[in-house]
Every structure is written in structure tokens, then in C-alpha cells.
Scaffold this active site. Structure first.
Site, PDB file in Angstrom:
ATOM      1  N   THR A  50      50.817  33.539  29.841  1.00  0.00           N
ATOM      2  CA  THR A  50      51.779  33.299  29.486  1.00  0.00           C
ATOM      3  C   THR A  50      52.061  31.818  28.888  1.00  0.00           C
ATOM      4  O   THR A  50      53.065  31.206  28.268  1.00  0.00           O
ATOM      5  CB  THR A  50      53.349  33.971  30.053  1.00  0.00           C
ATOM      6  OG1 THR A  50      52.903  34.988  30.230  1.00  0.00           O
ATOM      7  CG2 THR A  50      54.357  33.484  29.242  1.00  0.00           C
TER       8      THR A  50
ATOM      9  N   ASP B 145      44.278  35.980  28.136  1.00  0.00           N
ATOM     10  CA  ASP B 145      45.310  36.739  29.262  1.00  0.00           C
ATOM     11  C   ASP B 145      44.499  36.736  30.380  1.00  0.00           C
ATOM     12  O   ASP B 145      43.083  37.306  30.268  1.00  0.00           O
ATOM     13  CB  ASP B 145      46.023  37.907  28.480  1.00  0.00           C
ATOM     14  CG  ASP B 145      47.162  38.358  29.745  1.00  0.00           C
ATOM     15  OD1 ASP B 145      46.277  38.842  30.523  1.00  0.00           O
ATOM     16  OD2 ASP B 145      48.106  38.995  29.091  1.00  0.00           O
ATOM     17  N   SER B 146      44.782  36.438  31.731  1.00  0.00           N
ATOM     18  CA  SER B 146      43.925  36.447  32.667  1.00  0.00           C
ATOM     19  C   SER B 146      43.633  37.552  32.982  1.00  0.00           C
ATOM     20  O   SER B 146      42.941  37.390  33.958  1.00  0.00           O
ATOM     21  CB  SER B 146      44.688  35.325  33.613  1.00  0.00           C
ATOM     22  OG  SER B 146      45.853  36.249  34.419  1.00  0.00           O
TER      23      SER B 146
ATOM     24  N   GLN C  73      46.427  47.378  53.784  1.00  0.00           N
ATOM     25  CA  GLN C  73      47.752  47.378  52.683  1.00  0.00           C
ATOM     26  C   GLN C  73      48.689  46.903  52.385  1.00  0.00           C
ATOM     27  O   GLN C  73      49.333  46.263  51.733  1.00  0.00           O
ATOM     28  CB  GLN C  73      47.761  48.697  52.240  1.00  0.00           C
ATOM     29  CG  GLN C  73      46.682  49.420  51.785  1.00  0.00           C
ATOM     30  CD  GLN C  73      47.157  51.240  51.969  1.00  0.00           C
ATOM     31  OE1 GLN C  73      47.885  52.065  51.685  1.00  0.00           O
ATOM     32  NE2 GLN C  73      45.806  51.840  51.431  1.00  0.00           N
ATOM     33  N   CYS C  74      49.335  46.690  53.990  1.00  0.00           N
ATOM     34  CA  CYS C  74      50.559  45.939  53.963  1.00  0.00           C
ATOM     35  C   CYS C  74      49.787  44.326  53.544  1.00  0.00           C
ATOM     36  O   CYS C  74      49.223  43.248  53.979  1.00  0.00           O
ATOM     37  CB  CYS C  74      50.956  45.347  55.476  1.00  0.00           C
ATOM     38  SG  CYS C  74      50.684  47.375  56.070  1.00  0.00           S
TER      39      CYS C  74
HETATM   40  N1  ASP Z   1      49.470  38.777  31.710  1.00  0.00           N
HETATM   41  C1  ASP Z   1      49.530  37.108  31.394  1.00  0.00           C
HETATM   42  C2  ASP Z   1      49.107  36.717  32.192  1.00  0.00           C
HETATM   43  O1  ASP Z   1      48.229  36.341  33.559  1.00  0.00           O
HETATM   44  C3  ASP Z   1      50.992  37.495  32.188  1.00  0.00           C
HETATM   45  C4  ASP Z   1      51.421  35.762  33.152  1.00  0.00           C
HETATM   46  O2  ASP Z   1      50.703  34.650  32.382  1.00  0.00           O
HETATM   47  O3  ASP Z   1      52.305  35.602  33.403  1.00  0.00           O
HETATM   48  O4  ASP Z   1      47.332  35.839  31.490  1.00  0.00           O
END
Ligand code: ASP
Length: 359
Positions: free
Chosen positions: A30, A74-75, A294-295
Site C-alpha cells: 500500500t 501486493d505482499s 495460538q496466543c
Molecule cells: N495488501 C497490502 C500488502 O500487504 C496491504 C498493505 O500494504 O498494507 O501488500
């Protein structure tokens, strides 16, 4: 893929006299997006124009060089070979720069930070990952703050001239976290990352206050990287009602070599004979099983309850307070680089890069 030759020097106030140089790797996320002409959809913008979006960069007194993924991603699309590529780029430019800042999407940032922490051996320079919840092109973005502060942290040195944070870290909002301790905990507020089992390495306000006693020591040995990870791993989250069919299907995944098992609380699972029996068979066949909780906070304490004791007896390894993100990348790293199964078991149970609290 990373294009080695698309590096751009950003002209800052430093001119030719900079005594600090930072190498920035832009992978996507993003942070590097802007709205299209219709103002409807987010699209990656040409990061070479970063100076137009963050004119403050011009005022920095250090040298900045930027390298961008050919195609920013996008990651959620990141792959293991891209982690290896990033590690390789840091290796190639290691001697020419004082620090590295990696701009990355938030979704998998904790995985990438963890993977890099294992791939780097004797890291003596800062590698700071950051990103943003809002694109850099929108007025209320957190991208500018995060990027600028990450650069400032990366450039900070101790009185003896050594880097303040010779570690892979995530900086986000006001917190500098050890990368392999961090988790994405929020998808819609600016404090997106937390590290429940280790306090922040630094907190930013008017000043940046470092918690120096927590920062990893500066290594004496030469920096190097590992260039392999084994993807034959699986993540098994335990839930009430997990069926024998489901478990057996999962365990019969072809070529499976390592499992991170996310258990309840301090490391507990169902105690049914079919469940423990199936895990025992997997361990006996040479599959490594690492028990993580899981915590978000707290640790696996083997043997605290009957169920944990049975897991310990059949050879399930306790991951202590490691995060699932660090656990899965550590498993890939050890399976890819350590040929001796006994040493894999031993190293899964101890801290290699500060990813677990010492017990
Ligand atoms: N979907 C985006 C990503 O991980 C979300 C972000 O960058 O905050 O590339």
C-alpha cells in the site's frame, strides 16, 4: 524479480559529503500506491518519483539510493525466492551502505522480516522494514511518517560509531520491533504491528527512545547470507472438532518435512489416541513438528498439562514464545541449510536470532 540495475540516487541535502548512506528497497504494498485517474482504484506508482510524494527526503543529510522490484507486488503475493533475492541484494550492497530500509506491504511483512533475520548471518547493519496502512498519495497517509522515521532509525549510530540497531526490524507507527518477534495485529488502525513477547526496541515520540539493553549485540564475525529455504513445510492450526481424516490428509502431504503446529494456550492439543498416534507416526518418519501457541502473548510450556506432556514424549519440539511467522520461516531456513536432523531439532528449540526468549 529484482532488477539490479534500476537503482536511483535521490538527491538529498547531503550532496557529496554524506557520512551516512542508506539503500532503500521498494517491494510494493500500500505504501507505494496512489489512486488511478478516476480516483477509484489503488495502483502502484512509479517509485522513482518518490521525491515528489515525500519532498522531505530532500532535507536529509544522508545519501539515499533506491532499488525497486521490477513489478511492485501486493505482499500477499510474496514468494520464498523473493526473500532470497532481497537477501542477495543486501549482501551485494552491504559494504557500500550503512543501512537498509525495505518498503513492503503490511500483510506479510512479519514473515519477510523473520525470513531475512534467519537468512542473514552476523548482520552488523540495520535492516528496517516499513510500510503503510494508507497509500503515500493520500492526505492522511501514515506512509510519510513511517518511511522518514525508518530512515532516521536506520541512520542512527551509537557513541562508538557503530549502528544503533544491527538487526532486522519492523518500524511502524511509533514502534520499532524486532522483525522476528512482530505480528500484524490490526488491519485498519495505524498501530498495525505488535510484539507481545518482547518490548519494542524503540518508541518514537518527540524523541526516539531506544531500549538499548534489548538490541542484539554487534557481531564480530563477517557478514554472510544463506541462500536456501525449503518450502516443504506446513502450518497446522488445531481447533476443537479437528477430524482424523483432516489430520491424516494433512500429514500425508507429499515431501512434507516440517510442521509448525499452532496449539492452544501453553501448548495443548486434543489427547485422543488417534491424534497423538498420527503425530507420533509423523515424527517417527522424520517430520519435525514445532509446537507454537495460538496466543499472541506467552509461551509453550512443555509438560505443564497432560496434553503438552504427551506431545513432548512423542518428540514434538517446543517453540517457546516464538511467533508462527518466525516459526515457519525458521523451519524453512533450517530444513534448507542444516543437513543433520538432530541439529535441526536442537536449533528449533533454541534462539538463533533473538526470535525466542532464552529459557
Ligand atoms: N495488501 C497490502 C500488502 O500487504 C496491504 C498493505 O500494504 O498494507 O501488500
Amino acid at each position: 524479480m529484482l532488477n539490479y540495475y534500476q537503482t536511483v540516487n535521490i538527491s538529498t541535502a547531503a550532496g557529496y559529503i554524506a557520512d551516512t548512506s542508506i539503500f532503500v528497497i521498494y517491494t510494493g504494498g500500500t505504501i507505494g500506491m496512489d489512486y488511478d485517474k478516476e480516483g477509484k482504484h489503488l495502483k502502484p506508482f512509479d517509485f522513482q518519483q518518490i521525491i515528489d510524494k515525500v519532498p522531505e527526503l530532500r532535507r536529509f543529510e544522508f545519501e539515499l539510493t533506491l532499488l525497486s522490484f521490477d513489478k511492485p507486488i501486493d505482499s500477499s503475493d510474496i514468494k520464498v525466492h523473493q526473500w532470497l533475492n532481497i537477501a542477495r541484494v543486501v549482501y551485494d550492497f552491504y559494504n557500500d551502505y550503512d543501512a537498509f530500509v525495505i518498503l513492503h506491504g503490511t500483510d506479510t511483512m512479519a514473515y519477510t522480516a523473520s525470513a531475512l533475520s534467519f537468512l542473514f548471518d552476523n548482520l552488523a547493519k540495520p535492516v528496517i522494514l516499513t510500510g503503510a496502512q494508507l497509500p503515500i498519495g493520500v492526505p492522511r497517509t501514515d506512509a510519510r511518517e513511517n518511511f522518514i522515521t525508518a530512515l532516521e532509525i536506520a541512520a542512527t549510530k551509537r557513541k562508538n560509531g557503530l549502528p544503533m540497531v544491527p538487526e532486522v526490524c519492523i518500524f511502524f507507527d511509533t514502534l520499532l520491533l524486532r522483525g522476528n518477534r512482530a505480528r500484524k495485529v490490526q488491519s485498519n488502525n495505524f498501530t498495525a504491528f505488535a510484539s507481545e513477547n518482547l518490548p519494542p526496541l524503540a518508541v518514537t515520540g518527540i524523541e526516539i527512545s531506544y531500549n538499548e539493553s534489548l538490541i542484539l549485540p554487534h557481531p564480530e564475525e563477517r557478514f554472510d547470507i544463506f541462500s536456501k529455504m525449503d518450502e516443504n513445510v506446513g502450518l497446522l492450526k488445531i481447533f476443537p472438532g479437528i477430524s482424523q481424516k483432516y489430520l491424516e490428509h494433512f500429514l500425508s502431504t507429499p515431501d512434507l518435512r516440517g510442521i509448525v503446529m499452532e496449539t492452544y494456550g501453553s501448548g495443548n492439543t486434543p489427547t485422543d489416541d488417534w491424534f497423538i498416534g498420527a503425530l507420533k507416526e509423523a515424527v517417527d518418519s522424520g517430520i519435525h513438528i514445532l509446537n507454537v501457541s495460538q496466543c499472541n502473548g506467552g509461551a509453550v510450556v512443555p509438560g505443564m498439562y497432560e496434553s503438552g506432556r504427551r506431545l513432548q514424549e512423542i518428540g514434538v519440539i517446543s517453540g517457546g514464545d516464538i511467533t508462527p511467522e518466525a516459526a515457519i520461516t525458521k523451519m524453512m531456513f533450517l530444513l534448507g541449510n542444516e543437513p543433520d536432523p538432530q541439529l535441526i531439532r536442537e536449533q528449533l528449540g533454541i534462539s538463533l536470532r533473538g526470535e525466542m526468549s532464552l529459557r
